[in-house]
Design a protein around this motif. Structure first.
Motif, PDB file in Angstrom:
ATOM      1  N   UNK A 116     -14.801  21.767  69.459  1.00  0.00           N
ATOM      2  CA  UNK A 116     -14.226  22.647  68.425  1.00  0.00           C
ATOM      3  C   UNK A 116     -13.574  23.876  69.043  1.00  0.00           C
ATOM      4  N   UNK A 117     -14.113  24.314  70.205  1.00  0.00           N
ATOM      5  CA  UNK A 117     -13.555  25.506  70.873  1.00  0.00           C
ATOM      6  C   UNK A 117     -12.075  25.285  71.187  1.00  0.00           C
ATOM      7  N   UNK A 120     -10.105  25.194  67.750  1.00  0.00           N
ATOM      8  CA  UNK A 120     -10.005  26.469  67.029  1.00  0.00           C
ATOM      9  C   UNK A 120      -9.241  27.529  67.816  1.00  0.00           C
ATOM     10  N   UNK A 121      -9.003  27.301  69.102  1.00  0.00           N
ATOM     11  CA  UNK A 121      -8.199  28.275  69.851  1.00  0.00           C
ATOM     12  C   UNK A 121      -6.740  27.831  69.964  1.00  0.00           C
ATOM     13  N   UNK A 346     -10.170  30.403  61.156  1.00  0.00           N
ATOM     14  CA  UNK A 346     -10.690  31.595  61.855  1.00  0.00           C
ATOM     15  C   UNK A 346     -11.917  32.140  61.120  1.00  0.00           C
ATOM     16  N   UNK A 349     -14.762  28.868  61.060  1.00  0.00           N
ATOM     17  CA  UNK A 349     -15.150  28.238  62.331  1.00  0.00           C
ATOM     18  C   UNK A 349     -15.365  29.240  63.459  1.00  0.00           C
ATOM     19  N   UNK A 350     -14.958  30.494  63.256  1.00  0.00           N
ATOM     20  CA  UNK A 350     -15.147  31.484  64.327  1.00  0.00           C
ATOM     21  C   UNK A 350     -16.000  32.663  63.845  1.00  0.00           C
ATOM     22  N   UNK A 352     -17.526  33.370  60.827  1.00  0.00           N
ATOM     23  CA  UNK A 352     -18.762  33.045  60.095  1.00  0.00           C
ATOM     24  C   UNK A 352     -19.886  32.598  61.044  1.00  0.00           C
ATOM     25  N   UNK A 353     -19.618  31.701  62.007  1.00  0.00           N
ATOM     26  CA  UNK A 353     -20.686  31.339  62.959  1.00  0.00           C
ATOM     27  C   UNK A 353     -21.150  32.514  63.821  1.00  0.00           C
ATOM     28  N   UNK A 354     -20.261  33.466  64.124  1.00  0.00           N
ATOM     29  CA  UNK A 354     -20.666  34.623  64.931  1.00  0.00           C
ATOM     30  C   UNK A 354     -21.603  35.521  64.120  1.00  0.00           C
ATOM     31  N   UNK A 356     -23.280  34.719  61.284  1.00  0.00           N
ATOM     32  CA  UNK A 356     -24.469  34.018  60.783  1.00  0.00           C
ATOM     33  C   UNK A 356     -24.900  34.513  59.414  1.00  0.00           C
TER      34      UNK A 356
ATOM     35  N   UNK B  16      -4.127  32.491  71.769  1.00  0.00           N
ATOM     36  CA  UNK B  16      -4.967  31.352  72.183  1.00  0.00           C
ATOM     37  C   UNK B  16      -6.172  31.856  72.984  1.00  0.00           C
ATOM     38  N   UNK B  19      -8.656  33.734  70.654  1.00  0.00           N
ATOM     39  CA  UNK B  19      -9.378  32.764  69.815  1.00  0.00           C
ATOM     40  C   UNK B  19     -10.339  31.925  70.653  1.00  0.00           C
ATOM     41  N   UNK B  20      -9.933  31.617  71.893  1.00  0.00           N
ATOM     42  CA  UNK B  20     -10.800  30.845  72.798  1.00  0.00           C
ATOM     43  C   UNK B  20     -12.083  31.596  73.110  1.00  0.00           C
ATOM     44  N   UNK B  23     -14.164  31.734  69.905  1.00  0.00           N
ATOM     45  CA  UNK B  23     -14.735  30.405  69.603  1.00  0.00           C
ATOM     46  C   UNK B  23     -15.927  30.112  70.506  1.00  0.00           C
ATOM     47  N   UNK B  26     -18.806  32.072  69.248  1.00  0.00           N
ATOM     48  CA  UNK B  26     -19.315  31.432  68.026  1.00  0.00           C
ATOM     49  C   UNK B  26     -20.181  30.224  68.375  1.00  0.00           C
ATOM     50  N   UNK B  29     -23.518  31.400  69.883  1.00  0.00           N
ATOM     51  CA  UNK B  29     -24.375  31.972  68.824  1.00  0.00           C
ATOM     52  C   UNK B  29     -25.038  30.859  68.013  1.00  0.00           C
ATOM     53  N   UNK B  30     -24.259  29.819  67.702  1.00  0.00           N
ATOM     54  CA  UNK B  30     -24.810  28.714  66.909  1.00  0.00           C
ATOM     55  C   UNK B  30     -25.872  27.957  67.699  1.00  0.00           C
ATOM     56  N   UNK B  33     -29.059  30.072  67.707  1.00  0.00           N
ATOM     57  CA  UNK B  33     -29.773  30.035  66.428  1.00  0.00           C
ATOM     58  C   UNK B  33     -30.319  28.641  66.119  1.00  0.00           C
TER      59      UNK B  33
END
Lengths: 491, 38
Positions: A116-117, A120-121, A346, A349-350, A352-354, A356, B16, B19-20, B23, B26, B29-30, B33
């Motif tokens: 996904x990284x 999403x980038x 954004x 997927x970016x 919201x997960x950060x 939590x 890019x 966002x990289x 991401x 993110x 973090x997931x 958790x």
């Protein structure tokens, strides 16, 4: 100035009306991006059909017809005849089966969360490039509407950004679907109204156009079946490759699928959606070819501005306004769709997960709207300085292409994470190489980056999956799970 | 390729990269958790 008032009033009126209506119907922050399974087949069809129908079907064809004549219409014919049915009959329902909210989540479900990284980038930057290109088109239309009296930068560009925001800010996907329902009708009717008017205006009707081109030895310009190498390699092959294997990875195409009531609501619109998508390209090419057959217009303008010149030359202000609203319907539906898709990916997927658990319903909705504004501003920023970005436009498409190839192979055939990673990285390198340092030995017709990117991505995808072990394709696994669940229920 | 194209490309590459990085944060973090397995 009557024309620009008609256009601005149209989008402000319907933008605010549908925005307020859809805002009332939002039951939660998730609704903003997905309209949570509430759209019937007509709304799904209109929203999907207009999503890929932007500058490629309109302003780009107006420009290209000057060199290739009416045969550029194969862009619209093949997009509507191949891509729309393929997506609505197969790709859309496949996505619905995965029960995810974004395309990166779908890729993550197949190849594991780390991939996904990459999606999403890379992908949102590609979508932003496309939104930029559409914003440039909108700015040019506004500039022409104002007869050149409104400064292109910053006024026209900022107005384009504002229209993008008005299209989706209040109600998100639900607002866009309402807008797209009415815009699909205006796009077709407005375009063909212009064609009918010009047919009446020409002394001998459209026969004058054919006669003129025949008299100068260029009868091929009015021949739809003029399959020159430029048409085959510059229009027909690119439209199928780009739509089926690159546009299909744009999240903007999947938002109407998320909003659909069920899979039947997606499939029902395949035929009508294809016809609308194809028909939308016709008026602009017909008007462009007609404009270039009038010596006084052809000698004073380029293909790019031919329709605007013809409109200013022959049409009353009210009709110019309607024609330009039709053109803006095409451009705005695509650019605002891209902006909504960027904001969705954004946010969900970016960010919201950060954050939590720190993010509640209200802050999610607030952030979603802010992301729409930020993405629209990001699309406007380069447009203040640039007026054309064709080479980068294909680079942006090529960023998404390998992502969809991996997804496609993982859905129908085999899932191997390492093969997908190798494919994505090597295809990305080829894309940068071909776009920024195209080798001198490359034939001119293959200079567009999506040709080598498609060849490398598809070739690698097949070879790597043949030689490396992997799990069954996702569709087969979903089918087996369904039968297992049915078996449990029976027992 | 024109200079303006290079500037816009650099702008998109910058996006890019940002966002990289976000991401990746993110994803980590997931994993922390326990929402996803690495």
């Amino acid at each position: 100035m009557v024309a620009i008032l008609i256009a601005v009033f149209y989008f402000l009126f319907f933008g605010i009306l549908f925005g307020m209506q859809s805002q009332k119907k939002l039951t939660g922050s998730k609704d903003f991006f997905t309209a949570s399974n509430r759209l019937g087949w007509l709304a799904v069809m209109c929203s999907f059909t207009l999503a890929p129908l932007g500058g490629g079907h309109t302003t780009s064809l107006i420009e290209q017809q000057a060199a290739m004549g009416v045969s550029v219409l194969w862009w619209g014919i093949l997009a509507g005849g191949v891509y729309v049915p393929v997506f609505l009959l197969w790709f859309g329902p496949w996505f619905k089966k995965l029960k995810v909210d974004t395309f990166p989540q779908a890729l993550g479900k197949i190849f594991g969360p780390k991939i996904k990284i990459v999606n999403t980038s890379l992908a949102p930057a590609g979508w932003l490039g496309i939104a930029m290109s559409e914003t440039l088109g909108i700015s040019t239309v506004i500039y022409c509407l104002g007869g050149g009296k409104i400064p292109y930068s910053p006024h026209c560009v900022l107005l384009a950004g504002l229209l993008n925001i008005i299209y989706i800010l209040l109600g998100g996907m639900l607002q866009a679907s309402y807008m797209n329902l009415i815009n699909a009708a205006v796009l077709i009717l407005g375009g063909f109204l212009g064609v009918i008017y010009i047919g009446q205006w020409l002394p001998g009707g459209y026969a004058d156009v054919s006669t003129y081109y025949a008299s100068i030895g260029e009868a091929w310009r009015t021949n739809l079946f003029h399959f020159s190498p430029e048409v085959v390699f510059g229009v027909m092959i690119p439209v199928v490759l780009l739509h089926v294997f690159s546009v299909s990875s744009e999240h903007a195409m999947y938002q109407p699928m998320l909003a659909a009531k069920d899979e039947d609501s997606i499939r029902k619109g395949a035929l009508l959606g294809g016809i609308i998508n194809s028909l939308a390209a016709f008026p602009w090419v017909i008007l462009g070819v007609t404009a270039m057959s009038i010596p006084s217009i052809a000698s004073s303008t380029t293909g790019r501005l031919s329709v605007a010149e013809l409109a200013l030359h022959a049409m009353p202000q009210w009709l110019i306004g309607i024609l330009m609203v039709a053109l803006l319907c095409a451009l705005l539906s695509t650019s605002s769709g891209m902006i909504l898709a960027i904001a969705h990916v954004v946010t969900d997927d970016i960010i919201k997960p950060i954050l939590g658990d720190k993010m509640n319903e209200a802050s999610h909705m607030r952030l979603s709207r802010w992301m729409v504004v930020i993405a629209a501003a990001a699309a406007c920023l380069p447009a203040l300085k640039v007026t054309l970005m064709m080479a980068l436009f294909f680079w942006c498409f090529s960023l998404s292409l390998p992502i969809f190839v991996c997804y496609f192979l993982g859905m129908i055939w085999k899932v191997n994470r390492r093969a997908a990673w190798i494919n994505l990285i090597l295809s990305l390198i080829v894309n940068f190489w071909w776009t920024f340092a195209c080798p001198s030995w490359c034939p001119p017709i293959f200079r567009l980056s999506f040709y080598p990117v498609f060849a490398v991505s598809f070739g690698l995808g097949i070879i790597l999956n043949l030689i490396m072990p992997g799990e069954k394709g996702m569709l087969r696994r979903l089918k087996e799970n369904k039968y297992m669940l049915q078996g449990e229920v029976t027992l | 390729m024109a200079v303006v194209d290079i500037i816009v490309a650099a702008y998109l590459v910058g996006i890019i990269v940002v966002l990289g990085i976000l991401s990746t944060i993110a994803y980590k973090k997931q994993v922390e958790r326990g929402e996803i397995t690495e």
